[in-house]
Structure formats: C-alpha cells, structure tokens
Write a protein that holds these residues in place. Structure first.
Motif, short mmCIF file in Angstrom:
data_model
loop_
_atom_site.label_atom_id
_atom_site.label_comp_id
_atom_site.label_asym_id
_atom_site.label_seq_id
_atom_site.Cartn_x
_atom_site.Cartn_y
_atom_site.Cartn_z
N LEU A 66 55.61 84.63 31.51
CA LEU A 66 55.35 83.18 31.52
C LEU A 66 54.42 82.75 30.39
CD1 LEU A 66 54.90 82.41 35.33
CD2 LEU A 66 56.96 82.37 33.94
N THR A 67 53.64 83.69 29.86
CA THR A 67 52.75 83.35 28.74
C THR A 67 53.47 83.41 27.40
OG1 THR A 67 52.01 85.65 28.56
CG2 THR A 67 50.73 84.20 30.00
N GLU A 68 54.71 83.92 27.39
CA GLU A 68 55.49 83.94 26.16
C GLU A 68 56.17 82.59 25.95
OE1 GLU A 68 58.24 87.13 26.52
OE2 GLU A 68 56.69 88.62 27.00
N LYS A 69 56.18 82.14 24.73
CA LYS A 69 56.66 80.78 24.45
C LYS A 69 58.13 80.59 24.85
CE LYS A 69 56.76 77.25 20.86
NZ LYS A 69 56.43 76.91 19.45
N LYS A 70 59.00 81.51 24.43
CA LYS A 70 60.42 81.35 24.70
C LYS A 70 60.74 81.54 26.18
CE LYS A 70 64.99 83.06 23.32
NZ LYS A 70 65.73 84.02 22.45
N ALA A 71 60.31 82.68 26.74
CA ALA A 71 60.61 82.97 28.14
C ALA A 71 59.89 82.02 29.08
CB ALA A 71 60.22 84.41 28.46
N GLY A 72 58.64 81.69 28.73
CA GLY A 72 57.87 80.77 29.57
C GLY A 72 58.46 79.37 29.57
N SER A 73 58.93 78.92 28.43
CA SER A 73 59.56 77.60 28.34
C SER A 73 60.85 77.56 29.13
CB SER A 73 59.82 77.24 26.88
OG SER A 73 58.62 77.17 26.13
#
Length: 276
Positions: A84-91
């Motif tokens: 969730l803190t990753e930009k792509k996966a979290g978005s």
C-alpha cells in the motif's frame, strides 16, 4: 464511492482480497506453513548423511520449529499489505470499488483471523500426515497439544483448589489470543506506515520501547521495595500477595486489549489518510 458499509459489496471485496493475498504471498505461505515438512526433510537428510541412520526430529525440536514459524509469520505481516505504500500498487488498491470501512474490516479479518487459522490448519495437517506415514516420527503435534490442554485443565483445577489465585483455561487462553492480535496488528501497522525498511523499523521501535521500559522499571521499582515489603504488601500474607498478582494480571490483559484497539485504530487512520 459510497463510503457506507455494504455487506454484499464487502463480501465481494473480501473474496478478492483473499485471492490477492494468495497471489502475492503464496510462496511465503507455503514455506512458513510447510516448515514442519522442510524441517523433517532436512533432519532426515543430515541423519542419513552424518549418522547413516533413519532418525526423525524429536518432539521438542518440532515444537520449537512451530513456535519459530509462527514468530516468522508475525514478522511477515509487515509485507502482507506493505504494498500500500508503493505508488502504483497503492494507487490501484485505492481505486478498488469498496469503501474504506470495508477494506479495513477485510484487512483485519485476513490479518488476525484468516492467516493465523490457516497457518495452524496447514501446519498441523502436514505434521499429522508425517506422523501417519512415518511411524518413527512420533505423535502428531495436534494430538499432543490436545492431551496437553486436557492435562493443563486438570492441573489448573487441582492447583486452584489449594491456591488463593484462581487459575483456569480462560486466564491463559484469552490473554494469549489478545497478545497474538496485538502482535499481528503491530507489524501490519508498521508495514503500511513505513515506505522502506519496514521490518527493521518495526523491530527498532520495539527495541527502543523495551529499553525505555527497562530503564523506567529500574528507576521506579526499587523505591517501592523496602524491608521485605513490595508495594506496601506484607510478603507473608498469601491472600494479599494473591490479590496483588491477580490485579497485575488483570491490568496487563486490560493494557494489552487497549493497545490492540489502539493499533486497530492506527490501521484505520492510516487507511483513511493514505495518499499517492
């Protein structure tokens, strides 16, 4: 997106969440859940190579591996939703059609209910299978644990009969369950808060808190111990000591419950405020 809780939509998301969890962490799940089989094979190989005989792990070693595997499972919670803190996966997660409340409830159910239960189910099934196919393996851990539990209940009943402290299974099981919830939620929260070095950050916080509590304990407790008296309690009065111990146990459980609720709130707050 309607932010109210809709059970039908929640159930759809919950099934999706489980599928994603398996897709992203199946390898780790197999390694941790299958630790008993891995340990069995390694033990057997070493015994055949170095001792030239067929020997299997003793019960003490098998219990130790179970405890170690469960500890690793707790630590692994920094990764379950760490994406969730990753930009792509979290978005992408933020765009999933479900309310924040539904995602929060699903996250809690998966973390503190589904994952631990599945771990024990898989671990005990594999251990039982090894016990069934290899007579030298010994009694399955589940059967041994059940016998130990019955013995514990009998022993506690006998001890409680002559002790001023009431001992029963609830006094042991409930705190243990709450403690597991607390540990899993702590590492989950660290996983969705830290962007990098999630496990290192989680352990560093625990180390710092442990050090601080040790220093405070060393400074405060000696002031309450004087001439055989502890917190103004006569150490020769069994009832007074029992009452004090019971209060300490109740306070400890209450604090663990409060901490667990606080960690759950932290997870909820992080879900509400996460942005990319």
């Amino acid at each position: 997106m309607n932010e109210t809780f809709n059970f039908s939509r929640f159930w759809t998301y919950f099934k999706y969440d489980l599928k994603q969890m398996w897709r992203n962490h199946s390898k780790a799940a197999i390694l941790i859940g299958g630790a008993s089989a891995i340990f069995y094979v390694l033990w057997l190989l070493f015994s055949l190579v170095f001792a030239q005989q067929w020997t299997t792990p003793p019960i003490a070693a098998r219990v130790a591996v179970l405890i170690l595997a469960f500890a690793i499972l707790e630590l692994y919670q920094v990764r379950t939703y760490g994406y969730l803190t990753e930009k792509k996966a979290g978005s992408s997660w933020l765009m999933v059609p479900a309310s924040k409340a539904e995602k929060f409830v699903s996250m809690l159910l998966v973390t503190i209910i589904v994952i631990p239960l599945l771990f024990y189910a898989v671990y005990f099934l594999i251990d039982g299978f090894l016990s069934l196919v290899d007579p030298t393996y010994g009694t399955a851990l589940f059967a041994g644990a059940f016998d130990a539990y019955r013995g514990l209940i009998t022993g506690l009943s006998e001890i409680s009969g002559g002790s001023p402290i009431e001992l029963n299974a609830t006094n042991l099981i409930f705190p243990s369950i709450v403690s597991v919830f607390c540990n899993f939620l702590y590492f989950l929260l660290c996983g969705i808060c830290f962007k990098k070095n999630k496990l290192v950050g989680a352990i560093a916080i625990l180390f710092g808190l442990s050090l601080l509590l040790s220093l405070l304990t060393g400074l405060v407790v000696p002031h309450f111990i004087t001439d055989g008296t502890f917190f103004n309690i006569d150490m020769n009065d069994e009832m007074a000591i029992a009452s004090f111990v019971t209060k300490i146990m109740n306070i400890s459980v209450a604090l663990t419950c409060i901490l667990t609720i606080g960690l759950a709130w932290g997870v909820w707050y992080r879900i509400k405020t996460i942005q990319h």
